[in-house]
Design an enzyme around this catalytic site. Structure first.
Site, PDB file in Angstrom:
ATOM      1  N   VAL A 312       0.833  -1.199   0.000  1.00  0.00           N
ATOM      2  CA  VAL A 312       0.000   0.000   0.000  1.00  0.00           C
ATOM      3  C   VAL A 312       0.869   1.252   0.000  1.00  0.00           C
ATOM      4  O   VAL A 312       1.804   1.377   0.798  1.00  0.00           O
ATOM      5  CB  VAL A 312      -0.931   0.023   1.235  1.00  0.00           C
ATOM      6  N   ASP A 313       0.554   2.174  -0.903  1.00  0.00           N
ATOM      7  CA  ASP A 313       1.177   3.489  -0.910  1.00  0.00           C
ATOM      8  C   ASP A 313       0.648   4.300   0.284  1.00  0.00           C
ATOM      9  O   ASP A 313      -0.423   3.987   0.819  1.00  0.00           O
ATOM     10  CB  ASP A 313       0.840   4.196  -2.233  1.00  0.00           C
ATOM     11  N   LYS A 314       1.382   5.326   0.702  1.00  0.00           N
ATOM     12  CA  LYS A 314       0.944   6.133   1.847  1.00  0.00           C
ATOM     13  C   LYS A 314       0.195   7.389   1.419  1.00  0.00           C
ATOM     14  O   LYS A 314      -1.006   7.530   1.660  1.00  0.00           O
ATOM     15  CB  LYS A 314       2.146   6.538   2.712  1.00  0.00           C
ATOM     16  N   THR A 315       0.882   8.295   0.732  1.00  0.00           N
ATOM     17  CA  THR A 315       0.315   9.605   0.432  1.00  0.00           C
ATOM     18  C   THR A 315      -0.828   9.497  -0.563  1.00  0.00           C
ATOM     19  O   THR A 315      -0.670   8.985  -1.670  1.00  0.00           O
ATOM     20  CB  THR A 315       1.394  10.546  -0.123  1.00  0.00           C
ATOM     21  N   LEU A 506      -1.955  -1.146  -3.990  1.00  0.00           N
ATOM     22  CA  LEU A 506      -2.931  -0.061  -3.933  1.00  0.00           C
ATOM     23  C   LEU A 506      -2.189   1.268  -3.931  1.00  0.00           C
ATOM     24  O   LEU A 506      -1.325   1.515  -3.088  1.00  0.00           O
ATOM     25  CB  LEU A 506      -3.786  -0.189  -2.668  1.00  0.00           C
TER      26      LEU A 506
END
Length: 617
Positions: A312-315, A506
């Site tokens: 999963v990406d953060k920003t 994601l």
């Protein structure tokens, strides 16, 4: 059917049901009137169109390299005609054509949400011009155009509320049942419905790049895709055909009666595998679309049910994706509201992303902003100018300190990821504004729902600083945090995790597109995300809600379970019917009726994927 427009397929299948139905009725009328000798001819003639259409379909399939199970249907009808069983032939023709039409009806019902999305796509827009309003094709709308959206109309392009209040129904995009009220400057995605008074919209994107245009493209891709489990019908068609022929041959060898072998063939027409699987999976795709998750076909839905690891990406994915005001720390006599108003008024002249966040925060609080004058901006440091007769300086702490004529600008402790904006008014320190890219409210619950859906490992992959990424990771309880990543690093992580099992990636930005493409299943966060990420992804969240992905996983698992259940039960009942026919306890006509009952049962069971308990329940 042969590759034809959908409306043609429906029309042809309707006619193929009508012809044997009328022929069957006409034959029975002849029998009732004492002219039964001609009934067999009528029944045989009514069977011919169905057989001819079926043979054409089989030839086309064989040329593509597909060995369809429709061969069994052709053998049973042809065999019935050759053995002088015209009644059995027309009953099989009616049952087969009826099954094909039932499949069309079921698929149409299963895809109704996706079809509705395409059907409501706007074709034109009302644009303001010098001589008033004019209706223009949606392709003519350009960024910056001012449009009028009337009550009951679909928002034609992505944009912002120009002025006034907009009451928007997002149910078609996100599944939200209640309309939302949007203030001036609020963003509105194309495809939303105006549920209130007319309002003006400022276009942000051309129609071709809008949210709704992307959704329509994804829907069309979803309609054409085929699931791996659906391809089992093609893969095992020869095996199934061979088994049917062995049973039919065994029945003939044991009894010497070719009619008994025909009865076996009839009970195997058609196979529930080619009916139940596509209906159940497409029903799941449609239900996921209703909940705001658009997957590009039944194959993606099947993959979604088997994900074991999520990267999963953060920003913009776990967080809101933009800095928002979280606290105001006054250091003088100015109250918080006035401090924000002065800073936001000055920042109207700045193009910096933080300046835009402050302006938005002030507008959201209903503050009246003043026009700044004599503005001087130092790129990357801050901006200074006159606001309502006062000299205001806004920017980094060192930038503001360098211009103070008195007083002390005190720093405050901050958590990872928090940005401090200092303010000085008339040469004196006035306070600090604290901004942060906040965690999505639903993030923790969403990740928990993923784990309930079978995800065993969650990796946070971010290009941000390690302290910021670890702060978010600790709050969410992920299994591993990887920070300071470039796009190629994310791809390497996805490939590394794929060795452990199916991986979902994601993300929402252009830099996530390569990793989305490399994953077993790529999911783009939000239909308003970067076009590159949406194109590379296998699924798109049409609303920026992480919890909807957990719902889609639950829908996928249930749909796949229903598809498998329908296949196992349907095939089991078909073999049981074949065994009974081989023993001589079913005539060809009775066998056709039994098989049709099986087909109807498995299709109705497959349609259960449209409903059921709430996703995740």
């Amino acid at each position: 059917m042969i590759s034809l427009p959908r409306r043609w397929v429906t029309t042809i299948r309707s006619l193929l049901v009508l012809i044997p139905a009328l022929g069957l009725a006409a034959g029975f009328l002849l029998v009732a009137s004492g002219r039964g000798g001609g009934a067999g001819t009528v029944w045989a003639l009514a069977t011919v169109p169905v057989v001819a259409t079926l043979l054409v379909q089989i030839v086309v399939s064989l040329r593509r390299g597909d060995t369809g199970l429709d061969i069994v249907a052709a053998l049973s009808m042809g065999g019935a005609l050759l053995l002088g069983e015209p009644l059995a032939a027309v009953v099989v023709a009616l049952m087969y054509a009826g099954g094909q039409y039932l499949e069309t009806f079921a698929e149409r019902r299963a895809t109704r949400e996706m079809a509705a999305l395409v059907a409501r796509a706007p074709r034109s827009a009302l644009r303001y011009a010098q001589d008033g309003l004019s209706e223009v094709p949606i392709e003519a709308v350009k960024p910056g155009d001012r449009l009028l959206v009337r009550k009951g109309e679909v928002v034609p392009v992505d944009g912002r509320v120009a002025d006034g209040i907009a009451l928007i129904d997002l149910s078609a995009l996100t599944g939200e049942s209640l309309p939302v009220t949007l203030a001036p400057h609020a963003e509105i995605p194309s495809g939303a419905l105006n549920a209130g008074a007319p309002f003006d919209l400022l276009a942000d994107r051309p129609a071709s790049e809008s949210t709704y245009a992307g959704i329509v493209r994804l829907v069309e891709a979803a309609r054409e895709a085929k699931a791996p489990i659906g391809r089992l019908a093609d893969r095992y068609a020869l095996v199934f055909l061979a088994v049917v022929l062995v049973i039919a041959g065994g029945a003939y060898a044991a009894s010497g009666d070719p009619v008994r072998a025909l009865a076996v063939l009839v009970t195997a027409t058609p196979c529930p595998l080619i009916l139940a699987v596509p209906v159940a999976l497409i029903a799941g795709v449609s239900r996921a679309a209703r909940r705001g998750v658009l997957v590009k076909g039944a194959g993606v839905l099947e993959a979604l049910a088997g994900i074991r690891c999520a990267v999963v990406d953060k920003t913009g994915t776990l967080t809101q994706g933009q800095a928002s005001l979280v606290a105001i720390e006054p250091m003088g006599d100015l109250p918080e509201a006035e401090l924000l108003r002065l800073a936001a008024s000055l920042d109207q002249a700045s193009q910096h992303v933080v300046a835009a966040s402050l302006v938005h925060a002030a507008q959201a609080r209903g503050l009246t902003l003043s026009m700044p004058r004599n503005v001087e901006e130092t790129p990357g440091e801050g901006v200074e100018g006159d606001v309502a007769g006062r000299r205001v300086r806004v920017g980094g702490i060192d930038y503001v300190r360098s211009a103070l004529r008195g007083g002390v600008l005190h720093d405050v402790p901050r958590s990872p990821g928090t940005l401090r904006v200092a303010i000085a008014v008339d040469g004196l320190p006035a306070g600090l504004l604290l901004l942060a890219d906040e965690l999505r409210a639903e993030a923790a619950g969403a990740l928990a729902s993923w784990r309930r859906s079978g995800v065993e490992r969650i990796v946070l992959a971010s290009g941000d600083r390690r302290d910021v990424a670890e702060h978010i990771g600790a709050a969410l309880g992920v299994d591993e945090v990887r920070a300071g990543l470039r796009p190629e690093d994310k791809v390497a992580i996805v490939e590394e995790e794929r060795r452990r099992g199916p991986v979902m990636m994601l993300g929402d930005g252009v830099n996530d597109a390569p990793a989305l493409a490399a994953a077993t299943l790529g999911v783009a966060m939000g239909a308003r995300g970067a076009a590159a990420s949406s194109e590379a992804a296998d699924a798109v969240l049409m609303t920026d809600r992480l919890d909807r992905l957990g719902e889609a996983m639950a829908i996928a698992r249930r749909s796949l379970g229903i598809a498998r259940q329908s296949v196992i039960v349907g095939i089991g009942l078909s073999f049981l019917a074949m065994a009974i026919a081989a023993a001589g306890w079913l005539s060809p006509v009775q066998g056709a009726l039994v098989q049709e009952a099986i087909d109807v049962a498995v299709i109705l069971n497959a349609l259960r994927a449209l409903g059921g308990p709430p996703p995740g329940a």
